[in-house]
Design an enzyme around this catalytic site. Structure first.
Site, PDB file in Angstrom:
ATOM      1  N   LEU A  83       4.449  -4.933   4.389  1.00  0.00           N
ATOM      2  CA  LEU A  83       4.523  -3.655   3.014  1.00  0.00           C
ATOM      3  C   LEU A  83       4.842  -3.165   3.534  1.00  0.00           C
ATOM      4  O   LEU A  83       6.189  -2.663   4.209  1.00  0.00           O
ATOM      5  CB  LEU A  83       2.828  -2.861   3.554  1.00  0.00           C
ATOM      6  CG  LEU A  83       1.701  -3.771   3.834  1.00  0.00           C
ATOM      7  CD1 LEU A  83       0.733  -2.644   4.506  1.00  0.00           C
ATOM      8  CD2 LEU A  83       1.201  -3.997   2.296  1.00  0.00           C
ATOM      9  N   ASP A  84       5.276  -2.310   2.050  1.00  0.00           N
ATOM     10  CA  ASP A  84       6.517  -1.130   2.393  1.00  0.00           C
ATOM     11  C   ASP A  84       6.546  -0.156   3.437  1.00  0.00           C
ATOM     12  O   ASP A  84       5.190   0.717   3.501  1.00  0.00           O
ATOM     13  CB  ASP A  84       6.987  -0.175   0.739  1.00  0.00           C
ATOM     14  CG  ASP A  84       7.364  -1.340   0.031  1.00  0.00           C
ATOM     15  OD1 ASP A  84       7.904  -2.262  -0.226  1.00  0.00           O
ATOM     16  OD2 ASP A  84       6.830  -0.856  -1.931  1.00  0.00           O
ATOM     17  N   LYS A  85       7.744   0.424   3.802  1.00  0.00           N
ATOM     18  CA  LYS A  85       7.200   1.844   5.225  1.00  0.00           C
ATOM     19  C   LYS A  85       6.547   2.310   4.158  1.00  0.00           C
ATOM     20  O   LYS A  85       5.934   3.276   5.193  1.00  0.00           O
ATOM     21  CB  LYS A  85       8.555   2.632   5.036  1.00  0.00           C
ATOM     22  CG  LYS A  85       9.387   3.510   5.946  1.00  0.00           C
ATOM     23  CD  LYS A  85      10.201   4.143   6.241  1.00  0.00           C
ATOM     24  CE  LYS A  85       9.965   5.674   7.269  1.00  0.00           C
ATOM     25  NZ  LYS A  85      11.161   5.678   7.379  1.00  0.00           N
TER      26      LYS A  85
END
Length: 347
Positions: free
Chosen positions: A160-162
């Site tokens: 998942l993105d940050k």
């Protein structure tokens, strides 16, 4: 040999190298030969210690980690002298330290001997990368169980993105990692997201399929973009988006991934004219509440890699997205997020 390494001291005690230093640091002493007299310090070091980049050695000079008999050498451009003994305190690079166990709090939703499901908080990086070499999910997994060190990416099979929150699955054995990876590749893992997007829904249908290739933006290389097929460079990407509720300025949507391209949902929603609230990279605007993209991985459905039992996990919205919904006057029912919401769609 133009510069000779005459001594190496590895693992110096903390009393000698300072409490903040890593026990795996190393001190090397280089003797400069006649042929290297007058050469720049950083170039001499790069030739003498080739396993480290010149840029990293310049950083050590700037940090005061390089010295001769007269004291600390602070300028990479300084000229070396024949016969000079130069001591270099080699500290592990950020990259070298990134794959180390750290006591990172993991919100474990499910765990058995084969796999874990984690509810990732926004702001946490999944895998070490430039600018985020420590404090990642991977570092936490290495601390969480011993077997992670023997697995590719410590068992991480998707990211998942940050600044995206929500559910991730992680394998704890090689067999589990391989099985979960195959499930993702065959599109048999169902991944559902909730996103708060800008503007009232302007599509003619409440169920929208975006089947547009995603690739690196040719103008702004830090972004991804929808690329027309004739331009090449994009990979197939498919997202199905379902309107759940809307107001005059925002809408709440559920998204189902059929592929997993970098920033896929963020790019596809922006392409539709509904950038995610807080996603300033793709045209959204930050608010007092949402200073990150309002995107949450809310449900995961897959098959257990050993027992073949169907598994399903949900994670409700984090507090910032809940507050944003309340402020916008929007509602949804977590129990409706799943296959029935998207009908009989296939990949």
């Amino acid at each position: 040999m133009n510069a000779e390494i005459i001594s190496t001291e590895a693992g110096a005690p903390l009393s000698e190298i300072g409490a903040e230093d890593d026990l795996e640091s190393e001190v090397r002493t280089v003797v400069v030969s006649v042929q290297w007299h007058g050469l720049r310090l950083d170039k001499c070091l790069a030739q003498s210690i080739p396993e480290f980049s010149r840029a990293y050695l310049q950083q050590l000079v700037a940090q005061g980690d390089v010295a001769d008999s007269s004291g600390v050498l602070c300028k990479s451009s300084a000229k070396v002298r024949a016969g000079e003994h130069i001591s270099v305190h080699l500290r592990p690079t950020p990259q070298a330290q990134s794959f180390k166990a750290e006591a990172i709090a993991l919100d474990v939703v499910y765990e058995d001997e084969h796999l874990m499901v984690i509810n990732k908080s926004a702001g946490v990086v999944v895998h070490p990368a430039a600018g985020n070499w420590t404090g990642t999910i991977l570092n936490g997994l290495l601390m969480h169980h011993a077997g992670a060190a023997d697995l590719p990416r410590a068992g991480i099979v998707h990211r998942l993105d940050k600044d995206t929150s929500g559910l991730m699955m992680v394998g704890k054995t090689r067999a589990a990692v391989d099985s979960l990876t195959r499930q993702i590749a065959s599109r048999s893992v169902n991944r559902y997201y909730l996103a708060l997007a800008e503007r009232a829904w302007k599509r003619s249908s409440t169920l929208e399929t975006v089947d547009q290739p995603v690739g690196r933006d040719p103008v702004n290389r830090v972004r991804m973009a929808v690329l027309r097929r004739e331009h090449g460079g994009g990979k197939p990407a498919k997202t199905v988006i379902k309107l759940l509720d809307q107001g005059t300025q925002v809408c709440l949507v559920a998204c189902k991934l059929f592929t997993g391209r970098t920033h896929q949902i963020r790019v596809h929603l922006s392409w539709l004219g509904h950038p995610i609230v807080g996603d300033v990279v793709y045209g959204g605007h930050a608010t007092d509440i949402m200073i990150r993209q309002a995107l949450h991985a809310t449900r995961l459905d897959f098959v257990h890699p050993v027992s073949a039992e169907p598994l399903s996990f949900t994670a409700d919205l984090p507090s910032d997205m809940q507050q944003a919904l309340v402020q916008s006057g929007l509602h949804y029912n977590q129990g409706t997020i799943g296959p029935s919401l998207f009908g009989s769609l296939s990949g």
